[in-house]
Enzyme design. Structure first.
Site, PDB file in Angstrom:
ATOM      1  N   ASP A 147      16.250  36.212   2.614  1.00 62.11           N
ATOM      2  CA  ASP A 147      15.133  36.410   3.550  1.00 62.11           C
ATOM      3  C   ASP A 147      13.819  36.239   2.788  1.00 62.11           C
ATOM      4  O   ASP A 147      12.890  35.543   3.235  1.00 62.11           O
ATOM      5  CB  ASP A 147      15.240  37.811   4.158  1.00 62.11           C
ATOM      6  CG  ASP A 147      14.302  38.036   5.335  1.00 62.11           C
ATOM      7  OD1 ASP A 147      13.782  37.048   5.890  1.00 62.11           O
ATOM      8  OD2 ASP A 147      14.108  39.210   5.706  1.00 62.11           O
ATOM      9  N   ARG A 193       6.044  27.131  17.321  1.00 61.95           N
ATOM     10  CA  ARG A 193       5.949  28.287  16.420  1.00 61.95           C
ATOM     11  C   ARG A 193       7.238  28.495  15.632  1.00 61.95           C
ATOM     12  O   ARG A 193       7.302  29.379  14.775  1.00 61.95           O
ATOM     13  CB  ARG A 193       5.635  29.539  17.231  1.00 61.95           C
ATOM     14  CG  ARG A 193       4.241  29.520  17.886  1.00 61.95           C
ATOM     15  CD  ARG A 193       4.098  30.681  18.854  1.00 61.95           C
ATOM     16  NE  ARG A 193       4.378  31.948  18.216  1.00 61.95           N
ATOM     17  CZ  ARG A 193       5.008  32.982  18.826  1.00 61.95           C
ATOM     18  NH1 ARG A 193       5.409  32.870  20.080  1.00 61.95           N
ATOM     19  NH2 ARG A 193       5.228  34.101  18.180  1.00 61.95           N
ATOM     20  N   LYS A 194       8.265  27.725  15.937  1.00 60.31           N
ATOM     21  CA  LYS A 194       9.575  27.927  15.282  1.00 60.31           C
ATOM     22  C   LYS A 194       9.653  27.109  13.991  1.00 60.31           C
ATOM     23  O   LYS A 194       9.351  25.921  13.982  1.00 60.31           O
ATOM     24  CB  LYS A 194      10.708  27.536  16.228  1.00 60.31           C
ATOM     25  CG  LYS A 194      10.806  28.468  17.431  1.00 60.31           C
ATOM     26  CD  LYS A 194      11.983  28.141  18.308  1.00 60.31           C
ATOM     27  CE  LYS A 194      11.765  26.832  19.033  1.00 60.31           C
ATOM     28  NZ  LYS A 194      12.837  26.569  20.013  1.00 60.31           N
TER      29      LYS A 194
HETATM   30  C1  LIG Z   1      -2.232  41.163   7.388  1.00 53.65           C
HETATM   31  C2  LIG Z   1      -1.279  40.047   7.459  1.00 53.65           C
HETATM   32  C3  LIG Z   1      -0.276  39.923   6.427  1.00 53.65           C
HETATM   33  C4  LIG Z   1       0.558  38.643   6.447  1.00 53.65           C
HETATM   34  C5  LIG Z   1       1.684  38.660   5.471  1.00 53.65           C
HETATM   35  C6  LIG Z   1       2.850  37.831   5.910  1.00 53.65           C
HETATM   36  C7  LIG Z   1       3.984  38.114   5.048  1.00 53.65           C
HETATM   37  C8  LIG Z   1       5.279  37.810   5.689  1.00 53.65           C
HETATM   38  C9  LIG Z   1       6.333  38.585   4.958  1.00 53.65           C
HETATM   39  C10 LIG Z   1       7.700  38.064   5.233  1.00 53.65           C
HETATM   40  C11 LIG Z   1       8.726  39.019   4.680  1.00 53.65           C
HETATM   41  C12 LIG Z   1      10.095  38.429   4.721  1.00 53.65           C
HETATM   42  C13 LIG Z   1      10.472  38.092   6.131  1.00 53.65           C
HETATM   43  C14 LIG Z   1      10.744  39.360   6.924  1.00 53.65           C
HETATM   44  O1  LIG Z   1      11.485  40.200   6.523  1.00 53.65           O
HETATM   45  S1  LIG Z   1       9.958  39.514   8.434  1.00 53.65           S
HETATM   46  C15 LIG Z   1      10.576  41.104   9.057  1.00 53.65           C
HETATM   47  C16 LIG Z   1      11.787  40.944   9.910  1.00 53.65           C
HETATM   48  N1  LIG Z   1      11.464  40.298  11.172  1.00 53.65           N
HETATM   49  C17 LIG Z   1      10.852  40.947  12.153  1.00 53.65           C
HETATM   50  O2  LIG Z   1      10.497  42.109  12.071  1.00 53.65           O
HETATM   51  C18 LIG Z   1      10.619  40.150  13.413  1.00 53.65           C
HETATM   52  C19 LIG Z   1      10.778  41.025  14.646  1.00 53.65           C
HETATM   53  N2  LIG Z   1      10.742  40.158  15.830  1.00 53.65           N
HETATM   54  C20 LIG Z   1       9.581  39.887  16.438  1.00 53.65           C
HETATM   55  O3  LIG Z   1       8.511  40.395  16.082  1.00 53.65           O
HETATM   56  C21 LIG Z   1       9.651  38.905  17.574  1.00 53.65           C
HETATM   57  O4  LIG Z   1      10.924  38.877  18.149  1.00 53.65           O
HETATM   58  C22 LIG Z   1       9.248  37.462  17.110  1.00 53.65           C
HETATM   59  C23 LIG Z   1       7.821  37.438  16.544  1.00 53.65           C
HETATM   60  C24 LIG Z   1      10.238  36.910  16.073  1.00 53.65           C
HETATM   61  C25 LIG Z   1       9.314  36.534  18.317  1.00 53.65           C
HETATM   62  O5  LIG Z   1       8.620  37.131  19.386  1.00 53.65           O
HETATM   63  P1  LIG Z   1       7.432  36.401  20.181  1.00 53.65           P
HETATM   64  O6  LIG Z   1       7.237  37.167  21.443  1.00 53.65           O
HETATM   65  O7  LIG Z   1       6.268  36.197  19.290  1.00 53.65           O
HETATM   66  O8  LIG Z   1       7.999  34.956  20.470  1.00 53.65           O
HETATM   67  P2  LIG Z   1       9.139  34.493  21.497  1.00 53.65           P
HETATM   68  O9  LIG Z   1      10.135  35.556  21.793  1.00 53.65           O
HETATM   69  O10 LIG Z   1       8.443  33.807  22.637  1.00 53.65           O
HETATM   70  O11 LIG Z   1       9.879  33.408  20.587  1.00 53.65           O
HETATM   71  C26 LIG Z   1       9.213  32.224  20.158  1.00 53.65           C
HETATM   72  C27 LIG Z   1      10.296  31.150  20.044  1.00 53.65           C
HETATM   73  O12 LIG Z   1      11.222  31.553  19.029  1.00 53.65           O
HETATM   74  C28 LIG Z   1      12.536  31.657  19.588  1.00 53.65           C
HETATM   75  N3  LIG Z   1      13.227  32.778  18.959  1.00 53.65           N
HETATM   76  C29 LIG Z   1      12.699  33.983  18.648  1.00 53.65           C
HETATM   77  N4  LIG Z   1      13.646  34.763  18.080  1.00 53.65           N
HETATM   78  C30 LIG Z   1      14.781  34.018  18.048  1.00 53.65           C
HETATM   79  C31 LIG Z   1      16.081  34.253  17.583  1.00 53.65           C
HETATM   80  N5  LIG Z   1      16.433  35.412  17.025  1.00 53.65           N
HETATM   81  N6  LIG Z   1      16.989  33.262  17.693  1.00 53.65           N
HETATM   82  C32 LIG Z   1      16.658  32.074  18.235  1.00 53.65           C
HETATM   83  N7  LIG Z   1      15.424  31.785  18.696  1.00 53.65           N
HETATM   84  C33 LIG Z   1      14.504  32.755  18.608  1.00 53.65           C
HETATM   85  C34 LIG Z   1      12.326  31.882  21.080  1.00 53.65           C
HETATM   86  O13 LIG Z   1      13.472  31.476  21.830  1.00 53.65           O
HETATM   87  C35 LIG Z   1      11.120  31.005  21.326  1.00 53.65           C
HETATM   88  O14 LIG Z   1      11.552  29.657  21.379  1.00 53.65           O
HETATM   89  P3  LIG Z   1      10.962  28.662  22.506  1.00 53.65           P
HETATM   90  O15 LIG Z   1      11.266  29.314  23.819  1.00 53.65           O
HETATM   91  O16 LIG Z   1       9.486  28.590  22.229  1.00 53.65           O
HETATM   92  O17 LIG Z   1      11.678  27.373  22.273  1.00 53.65           O
END
Ligand SMILES: CCCCCCCCCCCCCC(=O)SCCNC(=O)CCNC(=O)[C@H](O)C(C)(C)COP(=O)(O)OP(=O)(O)OC[C@H]1O[C@@H](n2cnc3c(N)ncnc32)[C@H](O)[C@@H]1OP(=O)(O)O
Length: 159
Positions: free
Chosen positions: A55, A101-102
């Site tokens: 991840d 966004r994917k």
């Molecule tokens: C201050 C800032 C700091 C920044 C630092 C950054 C560091 C990062 C650190 C990283 C650390 C390491 C990494 C970590 O540990 S990241 C931590 C672990 N991950 C999370 O906590 C994510 C939790 N989930 C969410 O917040 C939401 O569900 C997200 C944002 C993912 C989508 O919810 P949102 O409401 O926004 O979007 P949507 O539902 O319209 O979906 C959009 C599109 O995606 C497709 N889709 C979604 N899920 C799936 C799925 N499971 N399988 C297949 N497809 C999926 C969906 O069908 C759609 O496709 P389409 O219909 O458009 O074709």
């Protein structure tokens, strides 16, 4: 992007202490050394920790190559061979595609060297998010710490 409290790349004692570099052909290289703290079965890495390392490696690939904040939506792992304590896993990750966004990424991890035997393969879907994802769901102290300690702060927020 580096956050010192990140379990994957940060400086927390129990974390994975992973570092990442971008190599030729936009392959992103990470290393994860399995310690006694990462055991599942005696002497062997816990699969969940290995998934965590992937991840991190895949998230770093998205961050390094696209410079956009994104979170893991889906993560699949194939555990092909056991990974003993003391082994360094050499992870090579690639950006496979972007659709809106994917963001699709994949990686393989090899035992002991970049051309060692493949032990783990992983594929993930990351979803690009706005900074409000972190301000809404995170908490203020952590965000403040992130801002004050991050080594790199240039993100393309609203391309
Ligand atoms: C201050 C800032 C700091 C920044 C630092 C950054 C560091 C990062 C650190 C990283 C650390 C390491 C990494 C970590 O540990 S990241 C931590 C672990 N991950 C999370 O906590 C994510 C939790 N989930 C969410 O917040 C939401 O569900 C997200 C944002 C993912 C989508 O919810 P949102 O409401 O926004 O979007 P949507 O539902 O319209 O979906 C959009 C599109 O995606 C497709 N889709 C979604 N899920 C799936 C799925 N499971 N399988 C297949 N497809 C999926 C969906 O069908 C759609 O496709 P389409 O219909 O458009 O074709």
């Amino acid at each position: 992007m580096h956050y010192d409290q990140c379990f994957g790349c940060g400086d927390v004692e129990s974390g994975l202490h992973m570092r990442t570099t971008v190599g030729e052909h936009m392959v992103v290289h990470s290393r994860f050394t399995v310690t006694e703290a990462h055991q599942g079965a005696p002497g062997l890495a816990h699969g969940g920790l290995l998934a965590c390392a992937f991840d991190e490696a895949l998230g770093s690939t998205v961050g390094n190559l696209l410079r956009k904040p994104a979170v893991t939506g889906k993560l699949e792992t194939d555990f092909v061979r056991p990974v003993p304590v003391g082994t360094t896993l050499y992870i090579a990750a690639r950006l496979d595609g972007v659709a809106g966004r994917k963001i699709y990424v994949s990686a393989e991890g090899r035992l002991g060297s970049a051309d060692g035997q493949v032990a783990v393969r992983a594929r993930a879907l990351f979803v690009q998010v706005g900074f409000e994802h972190f301000t809404t769901h995170g908490y203020a102290d952590a965000l403040q710490r992130f801002r004050s300690t991050t080594r790199e702060s240039k993100w393309d927020i609203n391309p």
